[in-house]
Design a protein around this motif. Structure first.
Motif, PDB file in Angstrom:
ATOM      1  N   TYR A 179       0.944  -1.038   0.149  1.00  0.00           N
ATOM      2  CA  TYR A 179       0.185   0.049  -0.085  1.00  0.00           C
ATOM      3  C   TYR A 179       0.546   1.205  -0.075  1.00  0.00           C
ATOM      4  O   TYR A 179       2.170   1.404   0.802  1.00  0.00           O
ATOM      5  CB  TYR A 179      -1.030   0.379   1.115  1.00  0.00           C
ATOM      6  CG  TYR A 179      -1.409   1.466   1.806  1.00  0.00           C
ATOM      7  CD1 TYR A 179      -2.573   1.962   1.165  1.00  0.00           C
ATOM      8  CD2 TYR A 179      -0.681   2.401   2.493  1.00  0.00           C
ATOM      9  CE1 TYR A 179      -3.053   3.343   1.560  1.00  0.00           C
ATOM     10  CE2 TYR A 179      -0.913   3.490   2.208  1.00  0.00           C
ATOM     11  CZ  TYR A 179      -2.696   4.142   2.310  1.00  0.00           C
ATOM     12  OH  TYR A 179      -2.845   5.026   2.574  1.00  0.00           O
ATOM     13  N   ASN A 180       0.253   2.416  -0.503  1.00  0.00           N
ATOM     14  CA  ASN A 180       0.384   3.667  -0.560  1.00  0.00           C
ATOM     15  C   ASN A 180      -0.021   4.447  -0.831  1.00  0.00           C
ATOM     16  O   ASN A 180      -1.383   4.224  -1.514  1.00  0.00           O
ATOM     17  CB  ASN A 180       2.410   3.628  -1.335  1.00  0.00           C
ATOM     18  CG  ASN A 180       2.902   4.838  -0.325  1.00  0.00           C
ATOM     19  OD1 ASN A 180       2.776   5.665   0.643  1.00  0.00           O
ATOM     20  ND2 ASN A 180       4.536   4.550  -0.357  1.00  0.00           N
ATOM     21  N   GLU A 181       0.458   5.639  -0.848  1.00  0.00           N
ATOM     22  CA  GLU A 181      -0.860   6.903  -1.290  1.00  0.00           C
ATOM     23  C   GLU A 181       0.098   8.363  -1.839  1.00  0.00           C
ATOM     24  O   GLU A 181       1.080   7.742  -1.563  1.00  0.00           O
ATOM     25  CB  GLU A 181      -1.593   7.212  -0.232  1.00  0.00           C
ATOM     26  CG  GLU A 181      -1.104   7.992   1.063  1.00  0.00           C
ATOM     27  CD  GLU A 181      -2.438   8.047   1.937  1.00  0.00           C
ATOM     28  OE1 GLU A 181      -2.956   9.284   2.000  1.00  0.00           O
ATOM     29  OE2 GLU A 181      -2.163   7.344   3.226  1.00  0.00           O
ATOM     30  N   TRP A 182      -0.810   8.734  -2.624  1.00  0.00           N
ATOM     31  CA  TRP A 182      -0.787  10.382  -3.419  1.00  0.00           C
ATOM     32  C   TRP A 182      -1.277  11.251  -2.658  1.00  0.00           C
ATOM     33  O   TRP A 182      -2.837  11.067  -2.643  1.00  0.00           O
ATOM     34  CB  TRP A 182       0.443  10.091  -4.162  1.00  0.00           C
ATOM     35  CG  TRP A 182      -0.170   9.876  -5.404  1.00  0.00           C
ATOM     36  CD1 TRP A 182       0.161  11.453  -6.025  1.00  0.00           C
ATOM     37  CD2 TRP A 182      -0.680   8.856  -6.104  1.00  0.00           C
ATOM     38  NE1 TRP A 182      -0.721  10.948  -7.618  1.00  0.00           N
ATOM     39  CE2 TRP A 182      -1.248  10.136  -7.369  1.00  0.00           C
ATOM     40  CE3 TRP A 182      -0.862   8.333  -5.254  1.00  0.00           C
ATOM     41  CZ2 TRP A 182      -2.292   8.711  -7.774  1.00  0.00           C
ATOM     42  CZ3 TRP A 182      -1.815   7.291  -7.089  1.00  0.00           C
ATOM     43  CH2 TRP A 182      -2.046   7.702  -7.718  1.00  0.00           C
ATOM     44  N   THR A 183      -1.351  12.332  -3.238  1.00  0.00           N
ATOM     45  CA  THR A 183      -2.075  13.514  -3.360  1.00  0.00           C
ATOM     46  C   THR A 183      -2.181  14.166  -4.699  1.00  0.00           C
ATOM     47  O   THR A 183      -1.130  14.635  -5.515  1.00  0.00           O
ATOM     48  CB  THR A 183      -2.634  14.851  -2.233  1.00  0.00           C
ATOM     49  OG1 THR A 183      -1.832  14.024  -0.733  1.00  0.00           O
ATOM     50  CG2 THR A 183      -3.135  15.679  -2.015  1.00  0.00           C
ATOM     51  N   VAL A 184      -3.508  14.302  -5.213  1.00  0.00           N
ATOM     52  CA  VAL A 184      -3.715  14.806  -6.091  1.00  0.00           C
ATOM     53  C   VAL A 184      -4.539  16.103  -6.936  1.00  0.00           C
ATOM     54  O   VAL A 184      -5.908  15.376  -5.881  1.00  0.00           O
ATOM     55  CB  VAL A 184      -4.094  14.119  -8.055  1.00  0.00           C
ATOM     56  CG1 VAL A 184      -4.850  14.866  -8.983  1.00  0.00           C
ATOM     57  CG2 VAL A 184      -2.980  13.105  -8.208  1.00  0.00           C
ATOM     58  N   ASN A 185      -4.679  18.076  -6.580  1.00  0.00           N
ATOM     59  CA  ASN A 185      -5.849  18.617  -6.268  1.00  0.00           C
ATOM     60  C   ASN A 185      -6.135  18.533  -5.185  1.00  0.00           C
ATOM     61  O   ASN A 185      -7.116  18.426  -4.877  1.00  0.00           O
ATOM     62  CB  ASN A 185      -6.329  17.819  -6.925  1.00  0.00           C
ATOM     63  CG  ASN A 185      -5.972  18.623  -8.864  1.00  0.00           C
ATOM     64  OD1 ASN A 185      -4.577  18.679  -9.188  1.00  0.00           O
ATOM     65  ND2 ASN A 185      -6.152  18.076  -9.692  1.00  0.00           N
ATOM     66  N   GLY A 186      -5.365  18.023  -4.047  1.00  0.00           N
ATOM     67  CA  GLY A 186      -5.644  17.499  -2.353  1.00  0.00           C
ATOM     68  C   GLY A 186      -6.580  17.068  -2.461  1.00  0.00           C
ATOM     69  O   GLY A 186      -6.906  16.295  -0.868  1.00  0.00           O
ATOM     70  N   GLU A 187      -6.375  15.547  -3.450  1.00  0.00           N
ATOM     71  CA  GLU A 187      -7.664  14.459  -2.615  1.00  0.00           C
ATOM     72  C   GLU A 187      -6.742  13.475  -2.880  1.00  0.00           C
ATOM     73  O   GLU A 187      -5.269  12.951  -3.519  1.00  0.00           O
ATOM     74  CB  GLU A 187      -8.244  13.786  -3.747  1.00  0.00           C
ATOM     75  CG  GLU A 187      -9.065  12.852  -3.853  1.00  0.00           C
ATOM     76  CD  GLU A 187     -10.418  12.258  -5.030  1.00  0.00           C
ATOM     77  OE1 GLU A 187     -11.668  12.270  -4.691  1.00  0.00           O
ATOM     78  OE2 GLU A 187      -9.917  12.926  -6.503  1.00  0.00           O
ATOM     79  N   ARG A 188      -6.375  12.695  -1.465  1.00  0.00           N
ATOM     80  CA  ARG A 188      -5.411  11.429  -1.240  1.00  0.00           C
ATOM     81  C   ARG A 188      -6.566  10.488  -2.304  1.00  0.00           C
ATOM     82  O   ARG A 188      -7.438  10.155  -2.253  1.00  0.00           O
ATOM     83  CB  ARG A 188      -5.763  10.723  -0.051  1.00  0.00           C
ATOM     84  CG  ARG A 188      -5.676  12.091   1.180  1.00  0.00           C
ATOM     85  CD  ARG A 188      -5.880  11.765   2.116  1.00  0.00           C
ATOM     86  NE  ARG A 188      -5.020  10.741   2.941  1.00  0.00           N
ATOM     87  CZ  ARG A 188      -5.514   9.969   3.756  1.00  0.00           C
ATOM     88  NH1 ARG A 188      -6.384  10.174   5.160  1.00  0.00           N
ATOM     89  NH2 ARG A 188      -5.000   8.515   4.568  1.00  0.00           N
ATOM     90  N   ILE A 189      -5.280   9.631  -2.655  1.00  0.00           N
ATOM     91  CA  ILE A 189      -5.580   8.104  -3.789  1.00  0.00           C
ATOM     92  C   ILE A 189      -4.241   7.410  -2.851  1.00  0.00           C
ATOM     93  O   ILE A 189      -3.042   7.626  -2.977  1.00  0.00           O
ATOM     94  CB  ILE A 189      -4.713   9.016  -5.463  1.00  0.00           C
ATOM     95  CG1 ILE A 189      -5.255  10.186  -5.669  1.00  0.00           C
ATOM     96  CG2 ILE A 189      -4.894   7.353  -6.440  1.00  0.00           C
ATOM     97  CD1 ILE A 189      -6.562  10.017  -6.048  1.00  0.00           C
ATOM     98  N   LEU A 190      -5.446   6.197  -3.696  1.00  0.00           N
ATOM     99  CA  LEU A 190      -5.261   5.644  -2.652  1.00  0.00           C
ATOM    100  C   LEU A 190      -4.549   4.369  -3.149  1.00  0.00           C
ATOM    101  O   LEU A 190      -5.207   3.520  -3.981  1.00  0.00           O
ATOM    102  CB  LEU A 190      -6.000   4.533  -1.552  1.00  0.00           C
ATOM    103  CG  LEU A 190      -6.099   5.564  -0.938  1.00  0.00           C
ATOM    104  CD1 LEU A 190      -7.457   5.201   0.498  1.00  0.00           C
ATOM    105  CD2 LEU A 190      -5.287   6.166   0.227  1.00  0.00           C
ATOM    106  N   LEU A 191      -3.408   3.619  -3.479  1.00  0.00           N
ATOM    107  CA  LEU A 191      -2.856   2.856  -4.417  1.00  0.00           C
ATOM    108  C   LEU A 191      -2.566   1.169  -3.266  1.00  0.00           C
ATOM    109  O   LEU A 191      -1.744   1.057  -2.499  1.00  0.00           O
ATOM    110  CB  LEU A 191      -1.232   2.362  -4.954  1.00  0.00           C
ATOM    111  CG  LEU A 191      -1.015   3.751  -5.565  1.00  0.00           C
ATOM    112  CD1 LEU A 191       0.107   3.824  -6.301  1.00  0.00           C
ATOM    113  CD2 LEU A 191      -2.293   3.552  -6.639  1.00  0.00           C
TER     114      LEU A 191
END
Length: 186
Positions: free
Chosen positions: A47-59
């Motif tokens: 698992y990990n995550e990052w942010t796009v335009n203030g939205e959290r995106i989880l993988l």
């Protein structure tokens, strides 16, 4: 918040098999984003995550084996209170020719045990999907042997392009709704 899930089986013996195309796309996406997927005990996966335009995106790559993928997906859904409409599952599809890609918002499991597990654990069939065609087995070859086999040389070339296209579509979804992705990539 959005959750991208690539389905596959953990372990070296399954690496690069047809059944692991979801894992391959997730690895491609993580690499392109500069994100390293790490084992997460609570989520039963990488698992990990990052942010796009203030939205959290989880993988997420479930490490529960294909038939129990829903256990991992449900753990993330519960932890982050994610609505199934904000989930995208990437998986192999026997009923599509090798290299064909289809995007859907809902549907049954079609005999796919990973999807069956997710539907059972999520309690719904309504979540976004990327179906990547791996074709049917040749006559005399079992389905199990086919999905756990690697792509042949010609297929590998096609699948490299598919992986690039699906990675791009996943990135598009992080900034748009799924209808936009379906219109652009179907």
């Amino acid at each position: 918040m959005k959750l991208l899930v690539g389905l596959g089986n953990p372990g070296l013996k399954y690496t690069k098999t047809r059944h692991n195309i979801g894992f391959m796309v997730m690895d491609d996406l993580a690499k392109e984003l500069g994100v390293k997927l790490k084992k997460h005990k609570t989520f039963h996966g990488e698992y990990n995550e990052w942010t796009v335009n203030g939205e959290r995106i989880l993988l997420l790559k479930p490490l529960t084996y294909m038939n129990r993928s829903g256990q991992s997906v449900r753990a993330v859904m519960d932890y982050f209170d994610i609505d199934p409409a904000n989930i995208l599952i990437i998986y192999d599809e026997l009923d599509l020719p090798v290299g064909t890609v289809k995007f859907r918002k809902t549907g049954g499991h079609g005999g796919h045990n990973g999807l069956r597990s997710i539907i059972d654990h999520a309690g719904t069939k309504t979540f976004n999907r990327v179906r990547i065609g791996i074709g049917r087995p040749s006559e005399g070859k079992s389905v199990t042997a086919h999905v756990l086999d690697r792509f042949n040389k010609e297929e590998r070339s096609d699948m490299e392009q598919v992986r690039l296209d699906v990675t791009k579509a996943c990135k598009t979804w992080t900034e748009n709704d799924f209808d936009h992705v379906m219109n652009q990539y179907n």
